[in-house]
Design a protein around this motif. Structure first.
Motif, short mmCIF file in Angstrom:
data_model
loop_
_atom_site.label_atom_id
_atom_site.label_comp_id
_atom_site.label_asym_id
_atom_site.label_seq_id
_atom_site.Cartn_x
_atom_site.Cartn_y
_atom_site.Cartn_z
N THR A 100 1.11 -1.13 -0.13
CA THR A 100 -0.08 -0.09 -0.46
C THR A 100 0.70 1.51 -0.28
N SER A 139 0.56 3.35 -5.00
CA SER A 139 1.69 3.31 -2.97
C SER A 139 2.15 4.85 -3.38
N TYR A 192 0.90 -4.53 4.01
CA TYR A 192 0.08 -3.07 4.29
C TYR A 192 0.48 -2.36 5.07
N SER A 218 -3.82 3.53 7.02
CA SER A 218 -5.03 3.71 6.38
C SER A 218 -5.92 4.28 6.51
N THR A 233 -6.48 2.21 0.91
CA THR A 233 -6.03 0.90 0.82
C THR A 233 -6.86 -0.24 1.72
#
Length: 311
Positions: free
Chosen positions: A205, A227, A258, A263, A267
């Motif tokens: 991610t 990313s 991840y 987050s 993601t």
């Protein structure tokens, strides 16, 4: 994690407001009292931009150092960190300062300058690493995921502490050697992954874990536009998101690594797509989880990657 112009402005604004108000919240692990006590007991006051480098400093310095880690909350997104007056005070009194560099924590240099501390030994991990941006690309500044760099940082910390406290230089050198010896099993684990899974593809991610991925002989299949946008806190275009989610169809990748510390909706879509496809998700973070040290943390990260690839 690269700090965008808007985030840099937020950092500066946060510091300015803190000075005007005369107060501010803190996420550092030390205190003003800690710094004063350090001076009184002749231990070396050290300030690290994150608890990753703070932990390494503690392993090298032991009881001979008093370490303040500016970013230390594992639940905090380092992308949005705002330095404050307590950070400024700690930096103004530090004899050794450890920063990541590469645009990751520019507030350290600004605050050292504004605090008038020109005598501190400043250790810049990116400069020590010798890593540069690839042709046509951007530097991956997350160098603490590169174990040879961690060893170089340990040596630099030992040298800086020896300059501040010559009487204990042998202890610092010995501790740095011990730390580096404990990095060898981590590099061996990467080599084993390369032997077992070299050439296989994984998804990410953010670029946070790329040094481990590359050292393990794995390929990053995630579109750079995805990313990089996540790292900058920007929106991902529908086309890029579609291309990212497509890598989980038919199990084109063996795992998703991840960054759970930053987050968000996009993601989370990637994470859900991986889980739906039966692809293992390997969570990583940018700062030390509570109760962990650097070596234990990185061992768990590499072991989790190896386990995911073996499924």
């Amino acid at each position: 994690m690269r700090v965008s112009s808007s985030r840099r402005l937020a950092l500066i604004t946060g510091v300015s407001l803190a000075f005007l108000a005369g107060c501010g919240s803190s996420s550092d692990s030390g205190s003003d009292a800690d710094t004063s006590q350090a001076a009184a007991s002749s231990v070396v006051p050290v300030v690290a931009s994150t608890n990753v480098y703070g932990d390494i400093a503690e392993q090298i310095g032991g009881k001979k150092v008093a370490v303040t880690s500016i970013i230390s909350d594992p639940d905090q997104d380092p992308h949005s960190y705002e330095a404050n007056t307590r950070n400024q005070l700690a930096l103004s009194k530090a004899k050794v300062v450890i920063e990541n560099g590469g645009g990751y924590d520019d507030f350290v240099d600004r605050m050292l300058k504004s605090g008038g501390n020109s005598s501190a030994e400043v250790i810049n991990a990116v400069k020590i690493s010798g890593k540069t941006a690839p042709a046509g690309g951007e530097l991956n500044e997350h160098v603490w995921y590169d174990f040879p760099t961690a060893g170089k940082v340990a040596d630099s910390i030992a040298a800086a502490l020896a300059k501040a406290d010559p009487a204990d230089s042998a202890t610092f050198t010995k501790n740095a050697a011990a730390f580096k010896s404990k990095l060898k099993p981590l590099e061996a684990k990467e080599a084993q992954i390369k032997t077992d899974h070299g050439g296989e593809s994984v998804a990410i991610t953010e670029p946070v874990p790329l040094y481990v991925i590359e050292a393990s002989g794995l390929k990053n299949a995630t579109p750079a536009a995805f990313s990089e946008a996540i790292e900058e806190g920007d929106d991902v275009s529908p086309k890029t998101l579609q291309a990212t989610l497509a890598q989980f169809t038919g199990k084109k990748v063996k795992a998703l690594v991840y960054n759970e510390q930053t987050s968000g909706p996009q993601t989370e879509k990637a994470e859900q797509a991986a889980k739906t496809a039966g692809i293992p998700v390997v969570p990583v973070t940018e700062t030390l989880p509570a109760g962990e040290d650097y070596l234990g943390w990185m061992t768990a990260n590499v072991d989790a990657l190896a386990s995911a690839l073996a499924k």
